[in-house]
Design an enzyme around this catalytic site. Structure first.
Site, PDB file in Angstrom:
ATOM      1  N   HIS A  95      -0.226  -9.520 -24.517  1.00  0.00           N
ATOM      2  CA  HIS A  95      -0.977 -10.172 -23.426  1.00  0.00           C
ATOM      3  C   HIS A  95      -0.780  -9.453 -22.088  1.00  0.00           C
ATOM      4  O   HIS A  95      -1.261  -9.918 -21.058  1.00  0.00           O
ATOM      5  CB  HIS A  95      -0.498 -11.626 -23.318  1.00  0.00           C
ATOM      6  N   ASP A 126      -0.783 -10.838 -29.406  1.00  0.00           N
ATOM      7  CA  ASP A 126      -0.721 -11.663 -28.187  1.00  0.00           C
ATOM      8  C   ASP A 126      -0.072 -13.002 -28.538  1.00  0.00           C
ATOM      9  O   ASP A 126      -0.564 -13.728 -29.406  1.00  0.00           O
ATOM     10  CB  ASP A 126      -2.156 -11.857 -27.678  1.00  0.00           C
ATOM     11  N   SER A 133      -7.341 -13.520 -19.428  1.00  0.00           N
ATOM     12  CA  SER A 133      -6.684 -14.795 -19.737  1.00  0.00           C
ATOM     13  C   SER A 133      -7.352 -15.917 -18.943  1.00  0.00           C
ATOM     14  O   SER A 133      -8.550 -16.143 -19.120  1.00  0.00           O
ATOM     15  CB  SER A 133      -5.188 -14.666 -19.448  1.00  0.00           C
TER      16      SER A 133
END
Lengths: 277, 277
Positions: B255, B222, B143
């Site tokens: 995620h 996600d 991320s």
């Protein structure tokens, strides 16, 4: 059961769940990993140690890769009832987060602290009802949960195909954690305590002819090794009773999830072999 | 460097460390896994995402089994300077825990928020000085840390043998997380932002002829996929520039660290192959 979170992991589905338990009279939380596919799958129940919820094993043990490969469901319940109106103690080793997998007989614990009945009854039934299981299962755990896995398997051998433990409390009647918790939950009568002591149960022959082997991993750098855990009491009891038990002393390993993550694949394989036999 | 905790895991040694950083002017924390044996070992640096410390990856990613097998050191720094006297913001996506791996030029961030210089300078030097490394290294992250891994590798290709990412912020100049952080840390001049945008750097040919392939895993479930992450901008840039880049869309994955744990073995193998080439 209500699903509170869902994740895909190693191709399978991991759910965090909660349900109102008739056994504990509280809302109980747990996680359930199901491999990809329709099943049915055998079930492996994990019991955690002091201070844990279902989340510690779920996020830190790294068990789901092996579970996916072997096609095994893994169920991780919380370690005690919790919430308002549930008795507690400020110490980390008594009360909420420290249920010791017994049914308490003493005030103020008796109304809700019924983890033995919860795991061996309601939880098993719920999992078999809500997930595609073979209605066969095994059990393992860590520290207080290693004690829980061993004693529940030895007291209810008809329910489980196999049992293993990481750094279990081998004999709660002979260590401070167990003496404190059993006094609180079971009272002063040590005859009641003996029924929930893994080493004494093995010595009495409780698992003989039921479990061909019991796998125990123990780090030799575990700070609780000599005062609380005492795995030598398990091997002595197993020798006396002629019970198969493999104690692996793991050099340098401590009491943490890093220790469990290092050997969890072996435990999942140990159980998968016996669940599919 | 001061060792604050040590664990044996998968036969190697995991240390939590802290040191006074000349770059950030704060105490910085990190974890370092070293395989068993004398080495020297190549180094793989992990950069975490928003809100994380070094602990999230260390306890949840399950990367050390593969690192032990491949003989790779893994270093996981914190995501920002922290502490009293360090600027912060109540939002989760700015300030402490959200350093974005740039050197801030704007008040109040500039004095301490110097994560690019920290990772590419002081951290690398410190690891090479204190651990048995081959003085070769690769980098990966998640991320915000995927953005960090990509941009640090693309801006300093001489330092790294390979780069990969899980669910990276592909183009911070074109998503709310990046626009907010870059405005705060780098000011209003978007020309400055472009120097820290992975998709734009790839499009400019920054890594061409340096990295044969860039591995990116992205879960298609996600929740940040379309608003913040936009991996299609990476593949478009790579195609335009003729840069090798493999984007794997992973069906059903989100995620979380459960996603990373499912594919981390592939990433460690990807880097080990290139570190040992």
């Amino acid at each position: 059961m209500e699903t509170t979170k869902t994740h895909i992991v190693h191709g399978g589905t991991l759910r965090y769940l909660k349900h109102d338990s008739a056994t504990t009279g509280t809302s109980m939380t747990l996680s359930v990993f199901t491999p990809a596919g329709e099943g049915p799958f055998p079930v492996l129940i994990w019991l955690s140690g002091l201070t844990c919820t279902e989340d510690n094993f779920t996020t830190k043990a790294g068990a789901y890769k092996a579970a996916a490969e072997h096609g095994v469901i893994i169920v991780a319940p919380d370690t005690s009832p919790r919430g308002e109106g549930v008795a507690d103690d400020p110490a980390y080793d008594l009360g909420q987060g420290a249920g010791f997998y017994v049914d308490a007989t003493q005030a103020p614990w008796a109304p809700h602290f019924r983890m033995e009945s919860y795991v061996t009854g309601e939880l098993i039934d719920l999992i078999d009802a809500e997930f595609p299981t073979t209605k066969t299962r095994s059990i393992f755990g860590h520290s207080m949960g290693g004690h829980g896995a061993l004693t529940l398997a030895l007291r209810h051998p008809e329910l489980f195909k196999s049992v293993s433990a990481f750094a279990p409390i081998a004999s709660p009647t002979r260590c401070p954690w167990g003496e404190k918790a059993f006094t609180a939950y079971l009272g002063e009568d040590r005859a009641q305590w003996a029924k929930h002591d893994a080493a004494l149960l093995i010595e009495s022959g409780a698992a003989k002819g039921v479990f061909d082997d019991i796998l125990v991993d123990q780090g030799d750098a575990d700070s609780f090794l000599t005062d609380q855990l005492k795995p030598e009491l398990l091997t002595a009891a197993a020798e006396k009773a002629g019970q198969g038990l493999t104690l692996r002393m793991q050099p340098g390993y401590d009491h943490s999830y890093f220790f469990m993550a290092s050997f969890v694949d072996d435990h999942v394989a140990f159980h998968a072999e016996r669940l599919k036999a």
